[in-house]
Write a protein that holds these residues in place. Sequence first.
Motif, PDB file in Angstrom:
ATOM      1  N   GLU A  23       0.691  -1.174  -0.156  1.00 13.98           N
ATOM      2  CA  GLU A  23      -0.025   0.065   0.227  1.00 13.98           C
ATOM      3  C   GLU A  23       0.766   1.047  -0.002  1.00 13.98           C
ATOM      4  O   GLU A  23       0.681   2.154  -0.661  1.00 13.98           O
ATOM      5  N   LEU A  24       1.898   1.294   0.701  1.00 15.16           N
ATOM      6  CA  LEU A  24       2.700   2.380   0.876  1.00 15.16           C
ATOM      7  C   LEU A  24       3.448   2.762  -0.351  1.00 15.16           C
ATOM      8  O   LEU A  24       3.604   3.658  -0.819  1.00 15.16           O
ATOM      9  N   VAL A  25       3.921   1.762  -1.046  1.00 17.23           N
ATOM     10  CA  VAL A  25       4.684   1.644  -2.427  1.00 17.23           C
ATOM     11  C   VAL A  25       3.839   2.369  -3.402  1.00 17.23           C
ATOM     12  O   VAL A  25       4.221   3.119  -4.178  1.00 17.23           O
ATOM     13  N   ALA A  26       2.598   1.734  -3.371  1.00 12.61           N
ATOM     14  CA  ALA A  26       1.297   2.370  -4.287  1.00 12.61           C
ATOM     15  C   ALA A  26       1.184   3.696  -4.061  1.00 12.61           C
ATOM     16  O   ALA A  26       1.181   4.485  -5.107  1.00 12.61           O
ATOM     17  N   VAL A  27       0.913   4.148  -2.880  1.00 14.81           N
ATOM     18  CA  VAL A  27       0.661   5.505  -2.687  1.00 14.81           C
ATOM     19  C   VAL A  27       1.765   6.337  -2.977  1.00 14.81           C
ATOM     20  O   VAL A  27       1.631   7.422  -3.564  1.00 14.81           O
ATOM     21  N   GLY A  28       3.114   5.779  -2.614  1.00 17.97           N
ATOM     22  CA  GLY A  28       4.129   6.768  -2.798  1.00 17.97           C
ATOM     23  C   GLY A  28       4.493   7.119  -4.421  1.00 17.97           C
ATOM     24  O   GLY A  28       4.779   7.959  -4.907  1.00 17.97           O
ATOM     25  N   SER A  29       4.188   5.794  -5.132  1.00 20.72           N
ATOM     26  CA  SER A  29       4.552   5.941  -6.685  1.00 20.72           C
ATOM     27  C   SER A  29       3.454   6.814  -7.209  1.00 20.72           C
ATOM     28  O   SER A  29       3.732   7.662  -8.165  1.00 20.72           O
ATOM     29  N   LEU A  30       2.136   6.814  -6.898  1.00 21.93           N
ATOM     30  CA  LEU A  30       1.190   7.480  -7.372  1.00 21.93           C
ATOM     31  C   LEU A  30       1.443   9.068  -7.022  1.00 21.93           C
ATOM     32  O   LEU A  30       1.386  10.015  -8.035  1.00 21.93           O
ATOM     33  N   ALA A  31       1.665   9.231  -5.799  1.00 18.51           N
ATOM     34  CA  ALA A  31       1.972  10.533  -5.229  1.00 18.51           C
ATOM     35  C   ALA A  31       3.322  11.180  -6.175  1.00 18.51           C
ATOM     36  O   ALA A  31       3.412  12.332  -6.668  1.00 18.51           O
ATOM     37  N   GLY A  32       4.206  10.182  -6.241  1.00 19.00           N
ATOM     38  CA  GLY A  32       5.472  10.905  -7.103  1.00 19.00           C
ATOM     39  C   GLY A  32       5.029  11.208  -8.440  1.00 19.00           C
ATOM     40  O   GLY A  32       5.576  12.146  -9.142  1.00 19.00           O
ATOM     41  N   ALA A  33       4.473  10.395  -9.041  1.00 17.53           N
ATOM     42  CA  ALA A  33       4.014  10.661 -10.416  1.00 17.53           C
ATOM     43  C   ALA A  33       3.109  11.833 -10.584  1.00 17.53           C
ATOM     44  O   ALA A  33       3.464  12.644 -11.522  1.00 17.53           O
ATOM     45  N   ILE A  34       2.225  12.237  -9.773  1.00 19.77           N
ATOM     46  CA  ILE A  34       1.531  13.266  -9.756  1.00 19.77           C
ATOM     47  C   ILE A  34       2.458  14.563  -9.575  1.00 19.77           C
ATOM     48  O   ILE A  34       2.237  15.521 -10.197  1.00 19.77           O
ATOM     49  N   ILE A  35       3.292  14.294  -8.565  1.00 25.68           N
ATOM     50  CA  ILE A  35       4.063  15.465  -8.177  1.00 25.68           C
ATOM     51  C   ILE A  35       5.075  15.983  -9.275  1.00 25.68           C
ATOM     52  O   ILE A  35       5.278  17.139  -9.940  1.00 25.68           O
ATOM     53  N   ASN A  36       5.437  14.865 -10.134  1.00 30.28           N
ATOM     54  CA  ASN A  36       6.649  15.025 -11.156  1.00 30.28           C
ATOM     55  C   ASN A  36       6.062  15.715 -12.320  1.00 30.28           C
ATOM     56  O   ASN A  36       6.372  16.106 -13.094  1.00 30.28           O
ATOM     57  N   THR A  37       4.466  15.332 -12.547  1.00 27.18           N
ATOM     58  CA  THR A  37       3.958  15.764 -13.819  1.00 27.18           C
ATOM     59  C   THR A  37       3.325  17.231 -13.561  1.00 27.18           C
ATOM     60  O   THR A  37       3.018  17.974 -14.549  1.00 27.18           O
ATOM     61  N   THR A  38       3.463  17.921 -12.312  1.00 25.00           N
ATOM     62  CA  THR A  38       3.169  19.062 -11.851  1.00 25.00           C
ATOM     63  C   THR A  38       4.099  20.212 -12.069  1.00 25.00           C
ATOM     64  O   THR A  38       5.436  19.655 -12.049  1.00 25.00           O
ATOM     65  N   ALA A  39       3.547  21.183 -12.742  1.00 23.37           N
ATOM     66  CA  ALA A  39       4.591  22.437 -12.891  1.00 23.37           C
ATOM     67  C   ALA A  39       5.376  22.730 -11.718  1.00 23.37           C
ATOM     68  O   ALA A  39       4.895  22.641 -10.604  1.00 23.37           O
ATOM     69  N   PRO A  40       6.770  23.016 -12.042  1.00 28.36           N
ATOM     70  CA  PRO A  40       7.734  23.193 -10.890  1.00 28.36           C
ATOM     71  C   PRO A  40       6.947  23.989  -9.579  1.00 28.36           C
ATOM     72  O   PRO A  40       7.452  23.834  -8.490  1.00 28.36           O
ATOM     73  N   GLU A  41       6.504  25.165 -10.231  1.00 30.30           N
ATOM     74  CA  GLU A  41       6.321  26.146  -9.189  1.00 30.30           C
ATOM     75  C   GLU A  41       4.964  25.656  -8.254  1.00 30.30           C
ATOM     76  O   GLU A  41       4.716  25.965  -7.068  1.00 30.30           O
ATOM     77  N   GLY A  42       4.356  24.596  -8.688  1.00 28.87           N
ATOM     78  CA  GLY A  42       3.068  23.886  -7.858  1.00 28.87           C
ATOM     79  C   GLY A  42       3.575  22.668  -6.891  1.00 28.87           C
ATOM     80  O   GLY A  42       2.754  22.115  -6.353  1.00 28.87           O
ATOM     81  N   ARG A  43       4.852  22.334  -7.171  1.00 26.49           N
ATOM     82  CA  ARG A  43       5.227  20.812  -6.651  1.00 26.49           C
ATOM     83  C   ARG A  43       5.349  20.754  -5.089  1.00 26.49           C
ATOM     84  O   ARG A  43       5.136  20.189  -4.308  1.00 26.49           O
ATOM     85  N   ALA A  44       5.935  22.214  -4.540  1.00 27.87           N
ATOM     86  CA  ALA A  44       6.147  22.216  -3.218  1.00 27.87           C
ATOM     87  C   ALA A  44       4.775  22.103  -2.405  1.00 27.87           C
ATOM     88  O   ALA A  44       4.785  21.386  -1.452  1.00 27.87           O
ATOM     89  N   ASP A  45       3.780  22.719  -2.790  1.00 27.94           N
ATOM     90  CA  ASP A  45       2.480  22.603  -2.363  1.00 27.94           C
ATOM     91  C   ASP A  45       1.981  21.108  -2.221  1.00 27.94           C
ATOM     92  O   ASP A  45       1.500  20.743  -1.120  1.00 27.94           O
ATOM     93  N   LEU A  46       2.255  20.504  -3.416  1.00 31.00           N
ATOM     94  CA  LEU A  46       1.750  19.120  -3.541  1.00 31.00           C
ATOM     95  C   LEU A  46       2.388  18.193  -2.719  1.00 31.00           C
ATOM     96  O   LEU A  46       1.822  17.295  -1.892  1.00 31.00           O
ATOM     97  N   VAL A  47       3.686  18.567  -2.448  1.00 29.35           N
ATOM     98  CA  VAL A  47       4.574  17.603  -1.308  1.00 29.35           C
ATOM     99  C   VAL A  47       4.062  17.675   0.054  1.00 29.35           C
ATOM    100  O   VAL A  47       3.954  17.176   0.939  1.00 29.35           O
TER     101      VAL A  47
END
Length: 63
Positions: A23-47
């Motif tokens: 579960e942790l791997v799946a959630v982390g992978s999804l979060a990482g994918a979403i964060i990486n596809t977000t514009a750089p200026e919006g990444r800090a907020d998502l993290v």
Amino acid sequence: MDSVEIMRSLLQALPEEADARDELVAVGSLAGAIINTTAPEGRADLVERFCATLRKAVATELN
């Protein structure tokens, strides 16, 4: 759909035999994918949101 709903949907999609690590791997992978596809200026907020959601989940589980 907000981040909490996305994570809940992902966890519900995992097979019954999935353990906490899966579960942790799946959630982390999804979060990482979403964060990486977000514009750089919006990444800090998502993290921050992702970390806050994890902190809440852990605190709830421990209490």
